[in-house]
Design an enzyme around this catalytic site. Structure first.
Site, PDB file in Angstrom:
ATOM      1  N   CYS A 171      51.537  35.427  35.387  1.00 40.93           N
ATOM      2  CA  CYS A 171      51.179  34.102  34.888  1.00 40.93           C
ATOM      3  C   CYS A 171      51.905  33.870  33.560  1.00 40.93           C
ATOM      4  O   CYS A 171      52.519  34.787  33.006  1.00 40.93           O
ATOM      5  CB  CYS A 171      49.665  34.030  34.654  1.00 40.93           C
ATOM      6  SG  CYS A 171      49.135  35.192  33.378  1.00 40.93           S
ATOM      7  N   HIS A 189      45.913  44.321  32.704  1.00 42.27           N
ATOM      8  CA  HIS A 189      45.344  45.259  33.667  1.00 42.27           C
ATOM      9  C   HIS A 189      46.306  45.468  34.835  1.00 42.27           C
ATOM     10  O   HIS A 189      46.119  44.919  35.924  1.00 42.27           O
ATOM     11  CB  HIS A 189      43.989  44.737  34.172  1.00 42.27           C
ATOM     12  CG  HIS A 189      42.896  44.868  33.155  1.00 42.27           C
ATOM     13  ND1 HIS A 189      41.873  43.968  33.029  1.00 42.27           N
ATOM     14  CD2 HIS A 189      42.667  45.812  32.207  1.00 42.27           C
ATOM     15  CE1 HIS A 189      41.060  44.345  32.053  1.00 42.27           C
ATOM     16  NE2 HIS A 189      41.534  45.449  31.531  1.00 42.27           N
ATOM     17  N   CYS A 236      46.657  35.479  25.007  1.00 41.60           N
ATOM     18  CA  CYS A 236      47.102  34.294  25.749  1.00 41.60           C
ATOM     19  C   CYS A 236      46.598  33.040  25.032  1.00 41.60           C
ATOM     20  O   CYS A 236      45.417  32.973  24.659  1.00 41.60           O
ATOM     21  CB  CYS A 236      46.560  34.339  27.172  1.00 41.60           C
ATOM     22  SG  CYS A 236      46.965  32.836  28.073  1.00 41.60           S
ATOM     23  N   GLU A 241      38.035  40.113  27.604  1.00 39.80           N
ATOM     24  CA  GLU A 241      38.143  38.696  27.197  1.00 39.80           C
ATOM     25  C   GLU A 241      36.781  38.168  26.722  1.00 39.80           C
ATOM     26  O   GLU A 241      36.693  37.479  25.696  1.00 39.80           O
ATOM     27  CB  GLU A 241      38.633  37.842  28.374  1.00 39.80           C
ATOM     28  CG  GLU A 241      38.650  36.350  28.037  1.00 39.80           C
ATOM     29  CD  GLU A 241      38.868  35.463  29.249  1.00 39.80           C
ATOM     30  OE1 GLU A 241      39.628  35.843  30.163  1.00 39.80           O
ATOM     31  OE2 GLU A 241      38.266  34.372  29.290  1.00 39.80           O
ATOM     32  N   THR A 247      38.370  32.687  31.677  1.00 44.55           N
ATOM     33  CA  THR A 247      39.596  32.016  32.148  1.00 44.55           C
ATOM     34  C   THR A 247      39.943  32.356  33.597  1.00 44.55           C
ATOM     35  O   THR A 247      40.654  31.605  34.248  1.00 44.55           O
ATOM     36  CB  THR A 247      40.807  32.412  31.265  1.00 44.55           C
ATOM     37  OG1 THR A 247      40.901  33.844  31.246  1.00 44.55           O
ATOM     38  CG2 THR A 247      40.676  31.886  29.851  1.00 44.55           C
ATOM     39  N   CYS A 268      41.783  29.008  33.516  1.00 48.46           N
ATOM     40  CA  CYS A 268      43.170  28.624  33.227  1.00 48.46           C
ATOM     41  C   CYS A 268      43.873  28.105  34.483  1.00 48.46           C
ATOM     42  O   CYS A 268      43.474  28.412  35.604  1.00 48.46           O
ATOM     43  CB  CYS A 268      43.932  29.777  32.595  1.00 48.46           C
ATOM     44  SG  CYS A 268      44.428  31.031  33.780  1.00 48.46           S
ATOM     45  N   SER A 305      41.551  44.361  37.516  1.00 47.37           N
ATOM     46  CA  SER A 305      42.016  43.046  37.045  1.00 47.37           C
ATOM     47  C   SER A 305      41.055  41.970  37.537  1.00 47.37           C
ATOM     48  O   SER A 305      40.859  41.807  38.744  1.00 47.37           O
ATOM     49  CB  SER A 305      43.435  42.794  37.577  1.00 47.37           C
ATOM     50  OG  SER A 305      43.679  41.416  37.679  1.00 47.37           O
ATOM     51  N   SER A 338      48.728  39.684  36.712  1.00 49.22           N
ATOM     52  CA  SER A 338      49.404  40.752  35.966  1.00 49.22           C
ATOM     53  C   SER A 338      50.265  41.634  36.888  1.00 49.22           C
ATOM     54  O   SER A 338      50.695  42.714  36.497  1.00 49.22           O
ATOM     55  CB  SER A 338      48.372  41.595  35.216  1.00 49.22           C
ATOM     56  OG  SER A 338      47.281  41.911  36.037  1.00 49.22           O
TER      57      SER A 338
HETATM   58 FE1  F3S Z   1      47.192  34.495  32.448  1.00 48.97          FE
HETATM   59 FE2  F3S Z   1      46.338  33.441  30.236  1.00 48.97          FE
HETATM   60 FE3  F3S Z   1      45.328  32.690  32.493  1.00 48.97          FE
HETATM   61  S1  F3S Z   1      46.849  35.585  30.571  1.00 48.97           S
HETATM   62  S2  F3S Z   1      45.452  34.494  33.819  1.00 48.97           S
HETATM   63  S3  F3S Z   1      47.440  32.347  31.831  1.00 48.97           S
HETATM   64  S4  F3S Z   1      44.246  32.978  30.584  1.00 48.97           S
END
Ligand code: F3S
Length: 280
Positions: A12, A40, A95, A125, A160, A188, A216, A264
């Site tokens: 991401c 992760h 992030c 988080e 998120t 997110c 994760s 990730s």
């Molecule tokens: Fe990635 Fe940030 Fe969302 S690390 S999963 S864009 S909160």
């Protein structure tokens, strides 16, 4: 065998940004330690370790000559303040969307709001996010939402990487609990896109393979969604898992397989899975 990759899968924006920051720092000759694993994902962490980036889990382990990189999930405010006081050189790879969530919680705290976070209280988080208010309630199930007492107002914030459908269900329960409900949908966009893509792909194929770490959060949610839509869903951590006889015996039966990957999981890992399946 027909192989379809979800329209949105793998790295991401937040993970790409963190890795770019670290690479740029390393290229300038700096030495880096991360505070907790950066993300992760074991293969990505192994790659970082090979580049000399170590991970520490306590402030005692921080070495003076190294820059301390804050992980994508962020760190508790008091730890960050402590590190600043100690004069540590900090590279903040939190992030920006996690930062946004932290800022919302801090503002709500300043307004003396009744803050409710929907997420996993043991996830880094959420451990970091909750430090931005003196008092928050954290729930992670519909049963916990239903057990909340009726009240005048609730401001609800989401982890998120939460399952978007689950968040809607929790909000529906909260509507009956609070006279005034303010919703901060802090899930997110990368999470929303990956979840939407797997919902679309899962019914079209015989099986779904979800690639990513078992710890994760966003990968676990993807697997959960995949399983809801397709009972032949498998969660593997790396491409190498496909060679395990137990897994191989399952997948050779299928004529079409869909692939998705957590935020990730690197593009290389995703390609490796795709290439392996194409050769079957
Ligand atoms: Fe990635 Fe940030 Fe969302 S690390 S999963 S864009 S909160």
């Amino acid at each position: 065998m027909k192989i379809l990759v979800a329209e949105e899968a793998g790295f991401c924006f937040g993970v790409k940004r963190a890795l770019k920051l670290i690479n740029e720092y390393l290229q300038k000759g700096n030495k880096i330690q991360t505070f907790g694993p950066l993300i992760h994902n074991v293969p990505v962490l192994n790659n970082l370790a090979a580049m000399g980036v170590s991970s520490v889990s306590s402030v005692k382990e921080i070495e003076k000559n190294k820059t301390l990189c804050i992980r994508t999930h962020g760190i508790p405010r008091e730890v960050e303040k402590y590190l600043q006081k100690k004069g540590a050189t900090i590279l903040d790879a939190t992030c920006p969307l996690v930062k946004k969530e932290q800022k919302i919680i801090a503002q709500l705290h300043a307004q003396k709001a009744n803050i409710l976070i929907v997420g996993d209280k043991n996830h880094p988080e959420i451990i970091a996010a909750q430090s931005y208010a003196k008092k928050v309630t954290i729930i992670n199930s519909l049963a916990q939402a239903k057990a909340l007492p009726a009240c005048k107002q609730i401001c609800v914030v989401a982890q998120t990487t939460l399952n978007t459908e689950f968040f809607k269900e929790v909000v529906a329960v909260l509507l009956a609990k609070a006279e005034k409900l303010t919703i901060f949908n802090t899930i997110c966009q990368a999470t929303k896109d990956r979840q939407q893509a797997v919902r679309k792909l899962a019914p079209k194929v015989d099986a779904i393979i979800v690639v990513g770490s078992k710890i994760s959060s966003n990968t676990k949610k993807l697997f959960h969604i995949a399983k809801e839509k397709n009972k032949n869903s498998l969660h593997i951590e790396t491409c190498a898992d496909l060679q395990k006889p137990r897994i191989l015996a399952k997948i050779v039966k299928f004529t079409s397989i869909g692939i998705t990957a957590g935020a990730s999981t690197s593009p290389e890992e995703l390609d490796c899975v795709k290439n392996f399946l194409q050769k079957l």
